[in-house]
Design a protein around this motif. Structure first.
Motif, PDB file in Angstrom:
ATOM      1  N   PRO A   6      37.550  37.818  -3.045  1.00 53.63           N
ATOM      2  CA  PRO A   6      36.925  39.140  -2.911  1.00 53.63           C
ATOM      3  C   PRO A   6      37.524  39.927  -1.749  1.00 53.63           C
ATOM      4  CG  PRO A   6      35.263  37.400  -3.029  1.00 53.63           C
ATOM      5  CD  PRO A   6      36.594  36.729  -2.906  1.00 53.63           C
ATOM      6  N   GLU A   7      37.596  41.222  -1.921  1.00 53.70           N
ATOM      7  CA  GLU A   7      38.172  42.083  -0.881  1.00 53.70           C
ATOM      8  C   GLU A   7      37.404  41.995   0.430  1.00 53.70           C
ATOM      9  OE1 GLU A   7      40.838  44.052  -0.006  1.00 53.70           O
ATOM     10  OE2 GLU A   7      41.619  42.972  -1.726  1.00 53.70           O
ATOM     11  N   ASP A   8      36.100  41.719   0.355  1.00 55.50           N
ATOM     12  CA  ASP A   8      35.308  41.692   1.581  1.00 55.50           C
ATOM     13  C   ASP A   8      35.429  40.373   2.347  1.00 55.50           C
ATOM     14  OD1 ASP A   8      33.847  40.189  -0.272  1.00 55.50           O
ATOM     15  OD2 ASP A   8      31.905  40.906   0.438  1.00 55.50           O
ATOM     16  N   PHE A   9      36.189  39.415   1.789  1.00 50.01           N
ATOM     17  CA  PHE A   9      36.378  38.159   2.518  1.00 50.01           C
ATOM     18  C   PHE A   9      37.345  38.402   3.676  1.00 50.01           C
ATOM     19  CE2 PHE A   9      38.141  33.963   3.411  1.00 50.01           C
ATOM     20  CZ  PHE A   9      36.967  33.253   3.578  1.00 50.01           C
ATOM     21  N   PRO A  10      37.026  37.864   4.863  1.00 48.81           N
ATOM     22  CA  PRO A  10      37.851  38.134   6.050  1.00 48.81           C
ATOM     23  C   PRO A  10      39.322  37.746   5.879  1.00 48.81           C
ATOM     24  CG  PRO A  10      35.874  36.888   6.633  1.00 48.81           C
ATOM     25  CD  PRO A  10      35.915  36.963   5.147  1.00 48.81           C
ATOM     26  N   ARG A  11      40.174  38.582   6.430  1.00 47.23           N
ATOM     27  CA  ARG A  11      41.616  38.307   6.398  1.00 47.23           C
ATOM     28  C   ARG A  11      42.072  37.586   7.663  1.00 47.23           C
ATOM     29  NH1 ARG A  11      44.396  40.161   2.411  1.00 47.23           N
ATOM     30  NH2 ARG A  11      43.475  41.678   1.028  1.00 47.23           N
ATOM     31  N   HIS A  12      41.467  37.920   8.764  1.00 47.23           N
ATOM     32  CA  HIS A  12      41.857  37.322  10.050  1.00 47.23           C
ATOM     33  C   HIS A  12      40.636  36.614  10.612  1.00 47.23           C
ATOM     34  CE1 HIS A  12      45.585  39.505   9.804  1.00 47.23           C
ATOM     35  NE2 HIS A  12      44.904  40.605   9.567  1.00 47.23           N
ATOM     36  N   ILE A  13      40.661  35.291  10.577  1.00 43.78           N
ATOM     37  CA  ILE A  13      39.466  34.541  10.955  1.00 43.78           C
ATOM     38  C   ILE A  13      39.412  34.170  12.424  1.00 43.78           C
ATOM     39  CG2 ILE A  13      39.078  33.629   8.649  1.00 43.78           C
ATOM     40  CD1 ILE A  13      40.305  30.991   9.643  1.00 43.78           C
ATOM     41  N   ALA A  14      40.541  34.142  13.100  1.00 43.01           N
ATOM     42  CA  ALA A  14      40.544  33.733  14.506  1.00 43.01           C
ATOM     43  C   ALA A  14      41.514  34.608  15.290  1.00 43.01           C
ATOM     44  CB  ALA A  14      40.938  32.264  14.635  1.00 43.01           C
ATOM     45  N   PRO A  15      40.985  35.588  16.014  1.00 39.29           N
ATOM     46  CA  PRO A  15      41.892  36.429  16.792  1.00 39.29           C
ATOM     47  C   PRO A  15      42.598  35.612  17.873  1.00 39.29           C
ATOM     48  CG  PRO A  15      39.615  36.878  17.369  1.00 39.29           C
ATOM     49  CD  PRO A  15      39.598  35.918  16.211  1.00 39.29           C
ATOM     50  N   ALA A  16      43.832  35.954  18.100  1.00 36.75           N
ATOM     51  CA  ALA A  16      44.621  35.226  19.097  1.00 36.75           C
ATOM     52  C   ALA A  16      44.444  35.861  20.468  1.00 36.75           C
ATOM     53  CB  ALA A  16      46.084  35.249  18.703  1.00 36.75           C
ATOM     54  N   GLU A  85      26.225  26.757  11.450  1.00 37.01           N
ATOM     55  CA  GLU A  85      26.962  26.982  12.702  1.00 37.01           C
ATOM     56  C   GLU A  85      27.074  25.698  13.520  1.00 37.01           C
ATOM     57  OE1 GLU A  85      26.029  31.707  13.473  1.00 37.01           O
ATOM     58  OE2 GLU A  85      24.656  30.216  14.288  1.00 37.01           O
ATOM     59  N   ASP A  86      26.046  24.878  13.482  1.00 33.30           N
ATOM     60  CA  ASP A  86      26.097  23.611  14.215  1.00 33.30           C
ATOM     61  C   ASP A  86      27.209  22.700  13.702  1.00 33.30           C
ATOM     62  OD1 ASP A  86      23.986  24.410  15.789  1.00 33.30           O
ATOM     63  OD2 ASP A  86      22.488  23.178  14.749  1.00 33.30           O
ATOM     64  N   SER A  91      34.534  29.858  10.650  1.00 40.05           N
ATOM     65  CA  SER A  91      34.625  30.756  11.804  1.00 40.05           C
ATOM     66  C   SER A  91      33.422  31.703  11.775  1.00 40.05           C
ATOM     67  CB  SER A  91      35.920  31.562  11.730  1.00 40.05           C
ATOM     68  OG  SER A  91      35.844  32.498  10.670  1.00 40.05           O
ATOM     69  N   ALA A  92      33.252  32.464  12.832  1.00 41.10           N
ATOM     70  CA  ALA A  92      32.125  33.404  12.914  1.00 41.10           C
ATOM     71  C   ALA A  92      32.178  34.435  11.788  1.00 41.10           C
ATOM     72  CB  ALA A  92      32.114  34.091  14.275  1.00 41.10           C
ATOM     73  N   VAL A  93      33.358  34.989  11.527  1.00 40.12           N
ATOM     74  CA  VAL A  93      33.448  36.012  10.472  1.00 40.12           C
ATOM     75  C   VAL A  93      33.280  35.391   9.087  1.00 40.12           C
ATOM     76  CG1 VAL A  93      34.760  37.717  11.793  1.00 40.12           C
ATOM     77  CG2 VAL A  93      35.981  35.972  10.501  1.00 40.12           C
ATOM     78  N   GLU A  94      33.735  34.166   8.918  1.00 40.57           N
ATOM     79  CA  GLU A  94      33.518  33.477   7.639  1.00 40.57           C
ATOM     80  C   GLU A  94      32.031  33.181   7.447  1.00 40.57           C
ATOM     81  OE1 GLU A  94      37.669  31.009   6.915  1.00 40.57           O
ATOM     82  OE2 GLU A  94      36.103  30.102   8.131  1.00 40.57           O
TER      83      GLU A  94
END
Length: 109
Positions: A6-16, A85-86, A91-94
């Protein structure tokens, strides 16, 4: 493959985060090309994992709602989210995407 994600699924899950005064891009060399973020294959794999988790969590959320009928749907989803989360599987965005997907699957709009 990417057409299924889906388009709304995150593209970048972990910013560097790279130290230094000069601008930088966090990239990887894959098949002779520098790639920033997820490849389409990696993005598909991450989506597949998150979609599978969302499907599995439908039953968890329903059981939780039945066990604690005094809780609102939002409280139930918050409890499910804390459990997820535990585990640190996403990732947070996922996790944000997954919880929105779970709400949709449950039809708890």
């Amino acid at each position: 493959m990417s057409k299924l994600v889906p388009e709304d699924f995150p593209r970048h899950i972990a910013p560097a985060s790279l130290a230094g005064a000069h601008p930088k891009l966090a990239g990887r060399l894959i098949d002779g090309k520098f790639v920033v973020g997820l490849t389409e294959e990696e993005r598909f794999e991450r989506w597949d994992i998150c979609e599978d988790l969302a499907q599995q969590l439908v039953g968890v959320a329903r059981r939780e709602a039945s066990k604690y009928p005094e809780n609102s749907r939002d409280v139930t989803l918050a409890r499910v989210r804390r459990g997820l989360e535990d585990k640190r599987w996403t990732s947070a965005v996922e996790t944000d995407w997954l919880m929105a997907r779970l709400r949709s699957l449950l039809e708890w709009q």
